[in-house]
Design a protein around this motif. Structure first.
Motif, short mmCIF file in Angstrom:
data_model
loop_
_atom_site.label_atom_id
_atom_site.label_comp_id
_atom_site.label_asym_id
_atom_site.label_seq_id
_atom_site.Cartn_x
_atom_site.Cartn_y
_atom_site.Cartn_z
N PHE A 153 83.62 48.60 -31.92
CA PHE A 153 83.12 47.85 -32.84
C PHE A 153 83.73 46.91 -33.33
O PHE A 153 82.96 46.26 -33.74
CB PHE A 153 84.65 49.20 -33.71
CG PHE A 153 84.67 48.45 -34.72
CD1 PHE A 153 84.61 48.56 -36.05
CD2 PHE A 153 86.13 47.52 -35.43
CE1 PHE A 153 84.80 47.21 -37.47
CE2 PHE A 153 86.65 47.23 -36.43
CZ PHE A 153 86.03 46.96 -37.58
N ALA A 176 80.65 44.10 -34.02
CA ALA A 176 80.38 43.04 -35.28
C ALA A 176 80.72 41.24 -34.81
O ALA A 176 80.65 40.25 -36.19
CB ALA A 176 81.99 43.00 -36.00
N GLN A 184 75.81 54.15 -29.98
CA GLN A 184 76.53 53.70 -31.40
C GLN A 184 76.28 53.07 -31.52
O GLN A 184 76.19 52.45 -32.29
CB GLN A 184 77.44 55.15 -31.37
CG GLN A 184 77.75 55.55 -32.66
CD GLN A 184 78.39 56.47 -32.74
OE1 GLN A 184 80.12 55.83 -33.03
NE2 GLN A 184 78.12 57.91 -33.23
N TRP A 185 77.08 52.00 -30.82
CA TRP A 185 77.60 51.23 -31.46
C TRP A 185 76.49 49.89 -31.06
O TRP A 185 76.78 49.20 -32.49
CB TRP A 185 78.93 50.25 -31.08
CG TRP A 185 80.02 51.34 -31.83
CD1 TRP A 185 81.30 52.48 -31.23
CD2 TRP A 185 80.79 50.91 -32.93
NE1 TRP A 185 81.70 52.71 -32.00
CE2 TRP A 185 81.50 51.66 -33.34
CE3 TRP A 185 80.01 50.49 -33.92
CZ2 TRP A 185 82.49 51.85 -34.51
CZ3 TRP A 185 81.34 49.97 -35.53
CH2 TRP A 185 82.05 51.23 -35.70
N ARG A 237 74.40 50.87 -34.21
CA ARG A 237 74.95 50.10 -35.61
C ARG A 237 74.67 49.05 -36.09
O ARG A 237 74.70 47.80 -37.37
CB ARG A 237 76.31 50.78 -36.02
CG ARG A 237 76.63 51.96 -36.41
CD ARG A 237 78.13 52.35 -36.52
NE ARG A 237 78.89 52.29 -37.87
CZ ARG A 237 79.69 52.76 -38.33
NH1 ARG A 237 80.37 54.03 -37.68
NH2 ARG A 237 80.49 52.63 -38.67
N TYR A 282 92.97 56.75 -35.37
CA TYR A 282 92.25 56.11 -34.78
C TYR A 282 91.30 56.73 -35.31
O TYR A 282 90.78 57.42 -35.50
CB TYR A 282 91.83 56.17 -33.39
CG TYR A 282 90.59 54.95 -33.25
CD1 TYR A 282 90.21 53.84 -33.75
CD2 TYR A 282 89.37 55.70 -32.96
CE1 TYR A 282 88.81 53.01 -33.31
CE2 TYR A 282 87.41 55.60 -32.98
CZ TYR A 282 88.06 53.52 -33.23
OH TYR A 282 86.98 52.83 -33.35
N ASN A 317 88.15 52.13 -39.20
CA ASN A 317 87.02 51.79 -39.24
C ASN A 317 85.72 51.98 -39.43
O ASN A 317 84.91 51.15 -39.29
CB ASN A 317 87.38 50.58 -37.26
CG ASN A 317 87.33 51.26 -36.61
OD1 ASN A 317 87.63 53.07 -36.41
ND2 ASN A 317 86.82 50.64 -35.48
N GLU A 374 84.25 49.59 -44.12
CA GLU A 374 83.01 48.51 -44.14
C GLU A 374 82.14 49.53 -45.74
O GLU A 374 81.55 48.81 -46.39
CB GLU A 374 81.71 48.21 -43.42
CG GLU A 374 82.71 47.49 -42.32
CD GLU A 374 81.92 46.99 -40.97
OE1 GLU A 374 81.67 47.69 -39.49
OE2 GLU A 374 81.94 45.41 -40.30
N GLY A 428 87.34 38.93 -37.06
CA GLY A 428 86.10 37.99 -36.88
C GLY A 428 84.92 39.57 -37.23
O GLY A 428 83.91 39.20 -37.12
N THR A 429 85.70 40.47 -38.17
CA THR A 429 84.48 41.19 -38.70
C THR A 429 84.96 41.73 -40.16
O THR A 429 84.93 40.54 -40.99
CB THR A 429 85.00 42.89 -38.41
OG1 THR A 429 86.23 42.84 -38.87
CG2 THR A 429 85.63 43.53 -37.01
#
Lengths: 270, 270
Positions: free
Chosen positions: A200, A204, A239-240, A243, B75, B78, B82, B171-172
């Motif tokens: 994640f 990003a 998957q990431w 995305r 977890y 996240n 968004e 940074g996200t």
């Protein structure tokens, strides 16, 4: 051909050093210079920051040394990597720097400073079962740039990082220019939820989104979750990538094991 | 006063929900609405991303709900944070959102979207020894903004984060504006070398360097290193503050325990 060993993270084991000396004697194609700093111990580290930085700067500045080989990973190279690349001595340009895992902080910083770096096995890998295979592969690259040592599907500029190290260098002064590279990642001793969380974070990043594609090395010694995570490491990474709009390039032949291959970073100033 | 429970990360235990229902009945000063999504299970998560996001968006958009209380950490928040703040419904403005640990990803995103968020104990904390103390503290803030629930040394705008979560949101798109805030951090179940590495990463961020100061909550259940790390968590945090030019404000009364205090984030749009 003179290869210097320094330990920017944790101390090198004497047994590893002894076995490296024997390999050097048997091969006869290089001279091994084990910096005494490799055996210092200061809490977690191979000596205080000043000693680790001092040894690294010493070998960087020594024109008689052809390659700097990071003795092992662990943790700690990030604490000296920024200082290591301030006013880089001219002699530092004409050498290759090799390591992986925690040494990725240094690979990033040295590469960003225009030096020649490569992901590859490290001296302490000799202690793994079959570890001579790993260190000889590294040496075959260091000594004679043997293409058989390379990650087999390299195709254009590439970089390789431990995923957790990569996550922790983003946004720091060590962050290199990832534009257009194949980014190879791997990890060790993490729960899958941490792999998911790191992906994640990493995907990003606009800097990471500039890569050509991400390829996944081995994710080894996965620590158990309370419940099964519900996806494996390849599912997670793909998957990431999906995305974040990053191409997923499949698996890569790197990891914390004796099969770990060499991945030279492209030098930007060439 | 209506308080909705949703689980953006991992599933809530039935026993925790039952004990919360009993506390609600005994207190009589709020109505508890446990969204059935809290008990879904999909691998690691309290249902698939779509279900967790759907439940959160449902309570955000419900004008009859006064507070959204994140059921627990673990977890996963996240993965939906968004999307949670895209086209925020008008009804989402008039509520308080509370949680900590993994819920920090949501606190960051919701705060950045102009909503009212606070770090504080979560429903599943009731299962800790003495856990009623923690959940009643959270409820005293949610229901009547009792100042006795607050971290005792708050002085001006503040935010609180789990250090590892903070490191992973930098940074996200979730990264909030840290300018001028007291940044309270804590962590759980990490080796000290990981605390050191996260502090390297976090304090290298220009966004973090804009804080007024960093204060350190509890670092609990520290996992063993192969060798003693050589510094404790306060040494580590103070050293990275010094290296990065951030003021270190000493200890803070937050952590993964029943003494964990409430830290409201200042709303930027007030």
């Amino acid at each position: 051909m003179r290869i210097a060993l320094v330990a920017p993270s944790c101390p090198l084991k004497r047994e590893a050093s002894d076995r490296l000396e024997a390999i050097a004697a048997a091969r006869g194609d290089f001279e091994l210079l084990v910096n005494p700093q490799c055996f210092l111990a200061d809490g977690h580290f191979a000596g205080p920051d000043e000693a680790r930085l001092g040894a690294l700067r010493e070998v960087m500045g020594d024109p008689s040394i052809d390659a700097v080989w990071f003795a092992r990973g662990g943790y700690g190279s990030n604490r000296i990597a920024e200082a290591a690349v301030i006013d880089v001595p001219a002699a530092a340009q004409n050498k290759l720097y090799m390591g992986y895992s925690d040494a990725g902080f240094l690979l990033a910083g040295l590469h960003k400073a225009g030096l020649d770096v490569a992901w590859g096995p490290m001296p302490q890998d000799v202690l793994r079962a079959g570890g001579e295979l790993a260190v000889n592969r590294a040496l075959d690259w260091l000594v004679r740039r043997d293409p058989d040592t390379l990650e087999p599907a390299l195709d254009g500029p590439a970089m390789a990082f431990n995923l957790t190290v990569l996550s922790n260098l983003l946004g720091t002064s060590l962050e290199p220019d990832f534009t257009g590279v194949d980014l190879l990642i791997e990890d060790l001793s993490e729960q899958l939820y941490r792999i998911d969380r790191s992906m994640f974070h990493v995907t990003a990043s606009a800097a990471i989104q500039s890569v050509r594609r991400i390829r996944l090395g081995r994710v080894l010694d996965v620590l158990p979750n309370d419940t099964d995570f519900g996806a494996d490491e390849a599912d997670i990474v793909e998957q990431w990538c999906n995305r974040s709009g990053i191409a997923f390039g499949g698996r890569a032949d790197i990891g914390h094991d004796v099969l770990n291959r060499v991945v030279p970073f492209e030098r930007k100033n060439r």
